[in-house]
Motif scaffolding. Structure first.
Motif, mmCIF file in Angstrom:
data_model
loop_
_atom_site.group_PDB
_atom_site.id
_atom_site.type_symbol
_atom_site.label_atom_id
_atom_site.label_comp_id
_atom_site.label_asym_id
_atom_site.label_seq_id
_atom_site.Cartn_x
_atom_site.Cartn_y
_atom_site.Cartn_z
ATOM 1 N N THR A 85 -4.527 2.991 6.705
ATOM 2 C CA THR A 85 -4.954 3.497 5.404
ATOM 3 C C THR A 85 -6.143 2.712 4.866
ATOM 4 O O THR A 85 -7.092 3.304 4.344
ATOM 5 N N HIS A 88 -9.250 3.618 6.921
ATOM 6 C CA HIS A 88 -9.639 4.985 6.568
ATOM 7 C C HIS A 88 -10.268 5.006 5.173
ATOM 8 O O HIS A 88 -11.288 5.661 4.949
ATOM 9 N N PHE A 89 -9.664 4.268 4.235
ATOM 10 C CA PHE A 89 -10.196 4.193 2.870
ATOM 11 C C PHE A 89 -11.632 3.679 2.873
ATOM 12 O O PHE A 89 -12.519 4.266 2.241
ATOM 13 N N TYR A 124 -6.134 7.517 -3.042
ATOM 14 C CA TYR A 124 -5.681 6.802 -1.843
ATOM 15 C C TYR A 124 -4.361 6.076 -2.059
ATOM 16 O O TYR A 124 -3.553 5.997 -1.146
ATOM 17 N N ILE A 127 -1.832 8.746 -1.608
ATOM 18 C CA ILE A 127 -1.711 9.088 -0.188
ATOM 19 C C ILE A 127 -0.915 8.006 0.547
ATOM 20 O O ILE A 127 -0.036 8.305 1.358
ATOM 21 N N PHE A 128 -1.220 6.744 0.263
ATOM 22 C CA PHE A 128 -0.505 5.649 0.917
ATOM 23 C C PHE A 128 0.982 5.700 0.569
ATOM 24 O O PHE A 128 1.841 5.566 1.441
#
Length: 143
Positions: A85, A88-89, A124, A127-128
């Motif tokens: 994550t 990707h972030f 994010y 999402i995490f």
């Protein structure tokens, strides 16, 4: 791999076009692929024709689609959820911020960049958290 990138670019163009039509229809009677009040919207209007602006937007939307396709690679690695994550972030933030500016998503100033960054970080975090809950549920079902 190349066909995945081409498909991602085409998806990006399709989504970008649909969003631009929706935004234009909400705020004005005249279609514009960019926010005409954004820094780049003003610049494009002064230096490009409508066709030129649309061509730039198509390229940018395609690049955004490719960025998302490349970003998916991180979630296919055998890494911790936090590492996937976070990586990707960082990739998405560093890619979407300049692409968003060039695509005329907002006027270019510190307040808008900070607002974009805040929204991006909140999304994010959500999402995490969702991914973590799914992973916990999967592990619970295995054990």
């Amino acid at each position: 791999m190349m066909s995945k990138l081409i498909n991602a670019a085409l998806r990006g163009v399709t989504i970008g076009l649909l969003i631009s039509v929706a935004i234009s229809s909400l705020f004005t009677d005249v279609y514009s692929p960019v926010n005409p009040h954004s820094t780049m919207g003003i610049w494009y209007a002064q230096h490009l024709t409508g066709v030129g602006t649309m061509a730039v937007c198509i390229l940018l939307w395609g690049l955004i689609g490719v960025l998302f396709q490349v970003g998916d690679w991180f979630f296919q690695q055998d890494w911790s959820l936090l590492r996937m994550t976070a990586t990707h972030f960082i990739l998405m933030f560093l890619g979407l911020l300049p692409l968003g500016i060039l695509a005329g998503w907002f006027p270019l100033n510190l307040a808008n960049i900070l607002f974009f960054s805040l929204i991006f970080a909140v999304i994010y975090a959500i999402i995490f958290w969702i991914s973590l809950q799914k992973m916990k549920k999967t592990l619970k079902n295995i054990i």
